[in-house]
Design an enzyme around this catalytic site. Structure first.
Site, mmCIF file in Angstrom:
data_model
loop_
_atom_site.group_PDB
_atom_site.id
_atom_site.type_symbol
_atom_site.label_atom_id
_atom_site.label_comp_id
_atom_site.label_asym_id
_atom_site.label_seq_id
_atom_site.Cartn_x
_atom_site.Cartn_y
_atom_site.Cartn_z
ATOM 1 N N GLU A 11 -54.294 -28.066 -36.884
ATOM 2 C CA GLU A 11 -53.876 -29.165 -36.752
ATOM 3 C C GLU A 11 -54.108 -30.122 -35.732
ATOM 4 O OE1 GLU A 11 -50.209 -28.862 -40.227
ATOM 5 O OE2 GLU A 11 -49.728 -28.804 -37.746
ATOM 6 N N CYS B 262 -53.756 -34.937 -29.397
ATOM 7 C CA CYS B 262 -53.347 -33.476 -29.267
ATOM 8 C C CYS B 262 -54.142 -32.559 -30.008
ATOM 9 C CB CYS B 262 -51.921 -33.239 -29.713
ATOM 10 S SG CYS B 262 -51.164 -31.794 -29.376
ATOM 11 N N CYS C 272 -51.771 -18.547 -32.846
ATOM 12 C CA CYS C 272 -51.423 -18.387 -31.184
ATOM 13 C C CYS C 272 -51.322 -16.953 -30.951
ATOM 14 C CB CYS C 272 -50.073 -19.248 -30.944
ATOM 15 S SG CYS C 272 -50.110 -19.477 -28.953
ATOM 16 N N CYS D 121 -43.688 -17.704 -27.945
ATOM 17 C CA CYS D 121 -42.559 -18.255 -27.693
ATOM 18 C C CYS D 121 -41.657 -18.662 -28.930
ATOM 19 C CB CYS D 121 -43.162 -19.851 -27.039
ATOM 20 S SG CYS D 121 -44.141 -19.384 -25.806
ATOM 21 N N CYS E 80 -41.337 -21.961 -30.558
ATOM 22 C CA CYS E 80 -42.576 -22.751 -31.224
ATOM 23 C C CYS E 80 -42.947 -22.424 -32.709
ATOM 24 C CB CYS E 80 -43.726 -22.470 -30.029
ATOM 25 S SG CYS E 80 -45.458 -23.520 -30.674
ATOM 26 N N LEU F 241 -42.783 -24.531 -19.082
ATOM 27 C CA LEU F 241 -41.721 -23.791 -18.188
ATOM 28 C C LEU F 241 -40.689 -23.560 -18.832
ATOM 29 C CD1 LEU F 241 -41.212 -22.562 -15.317
ATOM 30 C CD2 LEU F 241 -40.597 -24.977 -14.760
ATOM 31 N N ASN G 153 -38.145 -30.403 -30.951
ATOM 32 C CA ASN G 153 -38.251 -30.727 -32.219
ATOM 33 C C ASN G 153 -37.829 -29.574 -33.263
ATOM 34 O OD1 ASN G 153 -39.734 -33.378 -31.788
ATOM 35 N ND2 ASN G 153 -41.103 -31.882 -30.777
ATOM 36 N N CYS H 34 -44.232 -31.761 -30.731
ATOM 37 C CA CYS H 34 -44.578 -30.895 -29.818
ATOM 38 C C CYS H 34 -43.781 -29.713 -30.591
ATOM 39 C CB CYS H 34 -43.908 -31.373 -28.391
ATOM 40 S SG CYS H 34 -44.428 -30.105 -27.194
#
Length: 344
Positions: free
Chosen positions: A90, A103, A110, A114, A117, A217, A292, A335
């Site tokens: 995306e 973006c 990935c 995390c 995410c 971070l 989000n 995000c």
């Protein structure tokens, strides 16, 4: 046959000379491929019909294709992009009154884990190729002109994937995006966001690309960061700071720290003090990002009161801080939400 966009300009020259053509044809084709982002040999109109047939015989072009386009009520556009092998990524067009930002993704899925995410929940299938990254930028530039009557102004590598884990292709894509023979966009308007891999940050500093750097971070407390970003236990915050200081020494470019504030996770006074101490070690600014939700209960609660305390204390300490408004949340384009999910 091979994808012609995997060839360098010198390799294109060698090819044309091998079939009895003048070397300058390579520059013509290179211009079609990278400056005009042309995906069809037939439309390369300054080449003879015979030459175009030779190209079609010896090469192919694998463009990306928009499989699904979704529009948010705030103007954000999310592209579900199908790659040549059927895999999906995306990319997002984010408009404001003064600019439009692309973006872009760098991996299918990935490599990292995390917990906050959505992309991290996907298995990493493969790295994106150089052309697949450049195509995303060209696509969103076209959409920006079509829907907002202005060219793309900014590019952020904050989509699916960790850019530093696809280092070679991301760097080459940036060169294609910025060089005059490519898309000719300003490197100063490109930001590479990383979760923090010190060795690769230093390598990027040495490239001389003139791009900006952002670090995801979210906590300057080692224990807390390792809990929400488990991979980071291999990369201590001291090592990351050493890389950040090297980055600034080499580039003179201020670093952005990306930071979400979650209730019960990083909303205490000691979290704020740790961030202030960390940020003051290198010329930097802090972007407080609205979280989000992705359905993970412990991250669903944004700590607005603590966010306001962060702003007050950071400003008091002389650290530049911005609160970034989230966009595209209604179509899962904000995000941390990119996961090939279709909004209902």
């Amino acid at each position: 046959m091979k994808d012609i966009r995997t060839l360098t300009l010198d390799q294109l020259k060698d090819y044309f000379e091998s079939i009895g053509e003048k070397a300058f044809r390579a520059k013509q084709v290179y211009d079609w491929l990278w400056s005009k982002n042309q995906h069809s040999f037939e439309d390369m109109t300054n080449l003879s019909k015979n030459l175009r047939e030779n190209l079609m015989r010896d090469f192919f072009i694998n463009p990306i294709a928009v499989d699904l386009l979704q529009k948010s009520k705030d103007g954000t556009i999310k592209n579900g992009v199908k790659l040549h092998d059927g895999l999906m990524v995306e990319s997002v067009l984010i408009p404001t009154e003064t600019r439009t930002t692309a973006c872009v993704s760098s991996q299918v899925g990935c490599s990292l884990n995390c917990e906050f995410c959505a992309t991290a929940k996907l298995k990493r299938m493969r790295n994106l190729e150089v052309a697949e990254i450049v195509d995303q930028v060209a696509l969103i530039d076209s959409q920006s002109k079509t829907y907002f009557d202005r060219p793309l102004s900014n590019i952020v590598f904050m989509g699916m994937g960790e850019p530093m884990m696809n280092y070679k292709n991301v760097v080459e894509a940036i060169r294609k995006i910025t060089e005059p023979e490519g898309l000719g966009m300003s490197a100063r308007r490109i930001t590479v966001s990383t979760s923090g891999i010190p060795k690769m940050i230093k390598m990027l500093a040495d490239e001389g690309l003139r791009v900006k750097l952002a670090l995801s971070l979210h906590s300057a407390v080692e224990k807390t960061r390792n809990e929400i970003m488990p991979f980071s236990d291999k990369f201590p915050l001291t090592d990351i700071m050493d890389a950040m200081q090297y980055w600034y020494q080499k580039t003179g470019s201020v670093i952005t720290f990306e930071y979400c504030v979650w209730k019960g996770i990083n909303d205490k006074d000691e979290d704020i003090r740790a961030l202030i101490k960390y940020a003051r070690q290198v010329p930097s600014k802090v972007n407080l990002i609205q979280y989000n939700p992705i359905g993970e209960g412990k991250f669903d609660h944004r700590s607005i009161e603590a966010e306001e305390r962060y702003v007050r204390e950071l400003e008091k300490a002389g650290v530049t801080v911005m609160v970034r408004k989230s966009r595209g949340g209604d179509i899962d384009a904000a995000c941390g939400q990119l996961a090939n999910k279709t909004a209902e």
